[in-house]
Write a protein that holds these residues in place. Structure first.
Motif, PDB file in Angstrom:
ATOM      1  N   ALA A  48       9.556   9.551  -3.955  1.00  0.00           N
ATOM      2  CA  ALA A  48       8.602  10.366  -3.205  1.00  0.00           C
ATOM      3  C   ALA A  48       7.677   9.526  -2.323  1.00  0.00           C
ATOM      4  N   CYS A  49       7.549   8.242  -2.608  1.00  0.00           N
ATOM      5  CA  CYS A  49       6.691   7.373  -1.806  1.00  0.00           C
ATOM      6  C   CYS A  49       7.194   7.219  -0.377  1.00  0.00           C
ATOM      7  N   VAL A  50       8.493   7.282  -0.198  1.00  0.00           N
ATOM      8  CA  VAL A  50       9.060   7.038   1.134  1.00  0.00           C
ATOM      9  C   VAL A  50       8.515   8.047   2.157  1.00  0.00           C
ATOM     10  N   PRO A  51       8.689   9.348   1.960  1.00  0.00           N
ATOM     11  CA  PRO A  51       8.132  10.272   2.958  1.00  0.00           C
ATOM     12  C   PRO A  51       6.622  10.477   2.814  1.00  0.00           C
ATOM     13  N   ALA A  52       6.076  10.273   1.630  1.00  0.00           N
ATOM     14  CA  ALA A  52       4.656  10.546   1.401  1.00  0.00           C
ATOM     15  C   ALA A  52       3.762   9.539   2.115  1.00  0.00           C
ATOM     16  N   GLY A  53       4.295   8.386   2.452  1.00  0.00           N
ATOM     17  CA  GLY A  53       3.490   7.398   3.161  1.00  0.00           C
ATOM     18  C   GLY A  53       3.062   7.861   4.535  1.00  0.00           C
ATOM     19  N   LEU A  54       3.701   8.880   5.053  1.00  0.00           N
ATOM     20  CA  LEU A  54       3.356   9.407   6.374  1.00  0.00           C
ATOM     21  C   LEU A  54       2.242  10.447   6.309  1.00  0.00           C
ATOM     22  N   SER A  55       1.875  10.877   5.115  1.00  0.00           N
ATOM     23  CA  SER A  55       0.859  11.915   4.954  1.00  0.00           C
ATOM     24  C   SER A  55      -0.194  11.444   3.950  1.00  0.00           C
ATOM     25  N   VAL A  60       0.842  -1.208   0.000  1.00  0.00           N
ATOM     26  CA  VAL A  60       0.000   0.000   0.000  1.00  0.00           C
ATOM     27  C   VAL A  60       0.871   1.250   0.000  1.00  0.00           C
ATOM     28  N   TRP A  61       1.959   1.219   0.761  1.00  0.00           N
ATOM     29  CA  TRP A  61       2.865   2.369   0.861  1.00  0.00           C
ATOM     30  C   TRP A  61       3.427   2.733  -0.512  1.00  0.00           C
ATOM     31  N   PHE A  62       3.786   1.700  -1.299  1.00  0.00           N
ATOM     32  CA  PHE A  62       4.387   1.926  -2.617  1.00  0.00           C
ATOM     33  C   PHE A  62       3.395   1.700  -3.766  1.00  0.00           C
TER      34      PHE A  62
END
Length: 66
Positions: free
Chosen positions: A26-33, A4-6
């Protein structure tokens, strides 16, 4: 959870291959928002769709790089 994160990256491989690498990063930090992750989802699935509706002169300009 990682799938789901990626998910934007996996969709980008299908719809928006040119920018898939940027979307993956961009998926790495965007998974937190939720907002940022949603924006990545939109970006990942609209790659070719956006180019499809561009005027012919804009398409030609993009293809020649100028």
């Amino acid at each position: 959870m990682g799938v789901v994160w990626f998910l934007p990256f996996f969709l980008a491989l299908i719809f928006n291959r040119r920018q898939a690498k940027l979307i993956a990063i961009a998926c790495v930090p965007a998974g937190l928002s939720v907002v940022a992750w949603s924006a990545l989802m939109v970006w990942s699935v609209t790659g070719k769709a956006a180019e499809k509706y561009l005027p012919k002169r804009v398409k030609a300009r993009l293809e020649t790089g100028g």
